[in-house]
Design an enzyme around this catalytic site. Structure first.
Site, PDB file in Angstrom:
ATOM      1  N   CYS A  13       0.861  -1.189   0.000  1.00  0.00           N
ATOM      2  CA  CYS A  13       0.000   0.000   0.000  1.00  0.00           C
ATOM      3  C   CYS A  13       0.892   1.231   0.000  1.00  0.00           C
ATOM      4  O   CYS A  13       1.739   1.396   0.879  1.00  0.00           O
ATOM      5  CB  CYS A  13      -0.908  -0.006   1.225  1.00  0.00           C
ATOM      6  N   CYS A  44       0.748   3.292   3.239  1.00  0.00           N
ATOM      7  CA  CYS A  44       1.404   2.604   4.359  1.00  0.00           C
ATOM      8  C   CYS A  44       2.924   2.735   4.222  1.00  0.00           C
ATOM      9  O   CYS A  44       3.624   2.918   5.223  1.00  0.00           O
ATOM     10  CB  CYS A  44       0.994   1.131   4.416  1.00  0.00           C
ATOM     11  N   GLY A  95     -13.689   8.316  -7.496  1.00  0.00           N
ATOM     12  CA  GLY A  95     -12.376   8.753  -7.968  1.00  0.00           C
ATOM     13  C   GLY A  95     -11.243   8.365  -7.048  1.00  0.00           C
ATOM     14  O   GLY A  95     -10.155   8.943  -7.116  1.00  0.00           O
ATOM     15  N   HIS A 118      -6.206   3.497   0.542  1.00  0.00           N
ATOM     16  CA  HIS A 118      -5.929   3.719   1.968  1.00  0.00           C
ATOM     17  C   HIS A 118      -6.684   5.010   2.288  1.00  0.00           C
ATOM     18  O   HIS A 118      -6.409   6.050   1.652  1.00  0.00           O
ATOM     19  CB  HIS A 118      -4.419   3.844   2.201  1.00  0.00           C
ATOM     20  N   HIS A 128      -8.086   8.403   2.941  1.00  0.00           N
ATOM     21  CA  HIS A 128      -7.387   9.686   3.007  1.00  0.00           C
ATOM     22  C   HIS A 128      -8.357  10.822   2.769  1.00  0.00           C
ATOM     23  O   HIS A 128      -9.353  10.675   2.056  1.00  0.00           O
ATOM     24  CB  HIS A 128      -6.223   9.750   2.008  1.00  0.00           C
TER      25      HIS A 128
HETATM   26  P1  AMP Z   1      -7.448   9.786  -4.612  1.00  0.00           P
HETATM   27  O1  AMP Z   1      -7.587   9.985  -6.092  1.00  0.00           O
HETATM   28  O2  AMP Z   1      -8.546  10.420  -3.805  1.00  0.00           O
HETATM   29  O3  AMP Z   1      -7.252   8.322  -4.261  1.00  0.00           O
HETATM   30  O4  AMP Z   1      -6.157  10.582  -4.170  1.00  0.00           O
HETATM   31  C1  AMP Z   1      -4.875  10.061  -4.211  1.00  0.00           C
HETATM   32  C2  AMP Z   1      -3.954  11.237  -4.155  1.00  0.00           C
HETATM   33  O5  AMP Z   1      -2.663  10.779  -3.819  1.00  0.00           O
HETATM   34  C3  AMP Z   1      -3.819  12.001  -5.479  1.00  0.00           C
HETATM   35  O6  AMP Z   1      -4.218  13.357  -5.287  1.00  0.00           O
HETATM   36  C4  AMP Z   1      -2.338  11.877  -5.820  1.00  0.00           C
HETATM   37  O7  AMP Z   1      -1.804  13.045  -6.406  1.00  0.00           O
HETATM   38  C5  AMP Z   1      -1.725  11.600  -4.465  1.00  0.00           C
HETATM   39  N1  AMP Z   1      -0.455  10.878  -4.471  1.00  0.00           N
HETATM   40  C6  AMP Z   1      -0.159   9.760  -5.174  1.00  0.00           C
HETATM   41  N2  AMP Z   1       1.106   9.368  -4.898  1.00  0.00           N
HETATM   42  C7  AMP Z   1       1.599  10.251  -4.006  1.00  0.00           C
HETATM   43  C8  AMP Z   1       2.855  10.398  -3.337  1.00  0.00           C
HETATM   44  N3  AMP Z   1       3.862   9.518  -3.521  1.00  0.00           N
HETATM   45  N4  AMP Z   1       3.031  11.445  -2.490  1.00  0.00           N
HETATM   46  C9  AMP Z   1       2.027  12.324  -2.304  1.00  0.00           C
HETATM   47  N5  AMP Z   1       0.818  12.239  -2.883  1.00  0.00           N
HETATM   48  C10 AMP Z   1       0.600  11.225  -3.737  1.00  0.00           C
HETATM   49 ZN    ZN Z   2      -2.302   1.450   3.686  1.00  0.00          ZN
END
Ligand code: AMP
Ligand code: ZN
Length: 113
Positions: free
Chosen positions: A3, A6, A92, A97, A99
């Site tokens: 993940c 994680c 979306g 995980h 957030h």
């Molecule tokens: P969601 O589309 O709601 O699942 O949001 C996932 C978010 O994680 C997106 O806004 C991505 O830009 C962000 N994201 C993906 N990889 C990383 C990373 N390594 N560091 C910071 N943010 C990330």
């Molecule tokens: Zn996780």
């Protein structure tokens, strides 16, 4: 566990940390959609909002309390901001995980697409 978030919590993948305590971790989104775009996540792996129950849902209240603190630190408390949870494919959600996106620093359109 395979993940991304994680791994970020564990420090195996670098992130721009904004806040951390025993329960949550907050860091800057790698693809910011607003001048302030912070992700706030529980340290416990919860796959999505669908997995919240009366047993684990208190983390969500804590996340919002942390968000209020971060908003003040980031200087967006007065201007306002948006907290978003994307759940599942139609919502979306790309990272499985739980957030919460905190977006601020500009006027945000409503409704979202
Ligand atoms: P969601 O589309 O709601 O699942 O949001 C996932 C978010 O994680 C997106 O806004 C991505 O830009 C962000 N994201 C993906 N990889 C990383 C990373 N390594 N560091 C910071 N943010 C990330
Ligand atoms: Zn996780």
């Amino acid at each position: 566990m395979n993940c991304l978030f994680c791994k970020i919590i564990a420090g195996d993948i670098p992130s721009a940390k904004v806040y951390e305590d025993d329960l949550v971790y907050a860091f800057r989104d790698i693809e910011p959609q607003a001048p302030v775009h912070i992700l706030i996540i529980p340290k416990e792996h919860i796959s999505s909002a669908n997995e919240l129950t009366d047993e684990n849902a208190s983390i969500v209240g804590h996340i919002f309390a942390v968000a209020a603190k971060i908003a003040k630190d980031e200087g967006i408390a007065d201007g306002g901001y948006r907290i978003v949870n994307n759940c599942g494919d139609d919502g979306g959600q790309t990272v499985k995980h739980l957030h919460f996106h905190m977006l601020g620093g500009r006027s945000l359109a409503w409704p979202p697409g």
